[in-house]
Write a protein that holds these residues in place. Structure first.
Motif, PDB file in Angstrom:
ATOM      1  N   GLU A 191       0.815  -1.209   0.000  1.00 31.13           N
ATOM      2  CA  GLU A 191       0.000   0.000   0.000  1.00 31.13           C
ATOM      3  C   GLU A 191       0.848   1.257   0.000  1.00 31.13           C
ATOM      4  O   GLU A 191       0.458   2.266  -0.570  1.00 31.13           O
ATOM      5  CB  GLU A 191      -0.948  -0.004   1.193  1.00 31.13           C
ATOM      6  CG  GLU A 191      -2.068  -1.023   1.060  1.00 31.13           C
ATOM      7  CD  GLU A 191      -2.895  -1.170   2.313  1.00 31.13           C
ATOM      8  OE1 GLU A 191      -2.483  -0.643   3.376  1.00 31.13           O
ATOM      9  OE2 GLU A 191      -3.944  -1.807   2.236  1.00 31.13           O
ATOM     10  N   ASP A 211       3.429   1.674  -1.625  1.00 32.21           N
ATOM     11  CA  ASP A 211       3.942   1.866  -2.981  1.00 32.21           C
ATOM     12  C   ASP A 211       2.900   2.466  -3.916  1.00 32.21           C
ATOM     13  O   ASP A 211       3.197   2.788  -5.053  1.00 32.21           O
ATOM     14  CB  ASP A 211       4.406   0.525  -3.572  1.00 32.21           C
ATOM     15  CG  ASP A 211       5.640  -0.015  -2.878  1.00 32.21           C
ATOM     16  OD1 ASP A 211       6.324   0.754  -2.174  1.00 32.21           O
ATOM     17  OD2 ASP A 211       5.928  -1.215  -3.032  1.00 32.21           O
ATOM     18  N   THR A 212       1.666   2.605  -3.438  1.00 34.57           N
ATOM     19  CA  THR A 212       0.575   3.082  -4.277  1.00 34.57           C
ATOM     20  C   THR A 212       0.716   4.575  -4.549  1.00 34.57           C
ATOM     21  O   THR A 212       1.011   5.356  -3.657  1.00 34.57           O
ATOM     22  CB  THR A 212      -0.784   2.818  -3.592  1.00 34.57           C
ATOM     23  OG1 THR A 212      -0.885   1.431  -3.304  1.00 34.57           O
ATOM     24  CG2 THR A 212      -1.935   3.226  -4.459  1.00 34.57           C
ATOM     25  N   ASP A 213       0.476   4.935  -5.784  1.00 35.20           N
ATOM     26  CA  ASP A 213       0.491   6.334  -6.191  1.00 35.20           C
ATOM     27  C   ASP A 213      -0.579   7.078  -5.391  1.00 35.20           C
ATOM     28  O   ASP A 213      -1.745   6.665  -5.374  1.00 35.20           O
ATOM     29  CB  ASP A 213       0.189   6.398  -7.689  1.00 35.20           C
ATOM     30  CG  ASP A 213       0.173   7.801  -8.254  1.00 35.20           C
ATOM     31  OD1 ASP A 213      -0.185   8.761  -7.529  1.00 35.20           O
ATOM     32  OD2 ASP A 213       0.501   7.948  -9.437  1.00 35.20           O
ATOM     33  N   GLN A 227      -4.593   6.277  -5.020  1.00 38.32           N
ATOM     34  CA  GLN A 227      -5.151   5.970  -3.708  1.00 38.32           C
ATOM     35  C   GLN A 227      -6.298   6.933  -3.363  1.00 38.32           C
ATOM     36  O   GLN A 227      -7.351   6.511  -2.895  1.00 38.32           O
ATOM     37  CB  GLN A 227      -4.059   6.038  -2.646  1.00 38.32           C
ATOM     38  CG  GLN A 227      -4.499   5.506  -1.305  1.00 38.32           C
ATOM     39  CD  GLN A 227      -3.337   5.391  -0.338  1.00 38.32           C
ATOM     40  OE1 GLN A 227      -2.255   5.920  -0.563  1.00 38.32           O
ATOM     41  NE2 GLN A 227      -3.558   4.695   0.750  1.00 38.32           N
TER      42      GLN A 227
END
Length: 76
Positions: A31, A33-35, A39
């Motif tokens: 999570e 690493d999520t843009d 998000q």
């Protein structure tokens, strides 16, 4: 370094509570690493869907019924 197979074997030998904790940690790492833009878009979508259910503009259906419908569509 352990191979994926060795690591998997080690992890699966842990008690279920520790495996759950490890799974949670791995998910948290993904999570992060999520843009942030993506998000935020998903959070907005979740809020929009929640609001649609709360104000009755859409009718929720039970999860098992939804899966039956999805399976029917995939069989076509």
């Amino acid at each position: 370094m352990l191979s994926i197979e060795q690591l998997t074997e080690e992890i699966l030998s842990l008690p279920s509570a520790l495996r759950a904790l490890l799974a949670e940690k791995i998910i948290e790492s993904l999570e992060s690493d999520t843009d942030p833009t993506i998000q935020a878009a998903w959070i907005n979508e979740a809020h929009r869907r929640r609001d649609e259910i709360r104000n009755a503009s859409v009718q929720a259906i039970p999860g098992d019924e939804a899966l039956v419908q999805v399976r029917r569509l995939l069989e076509q």
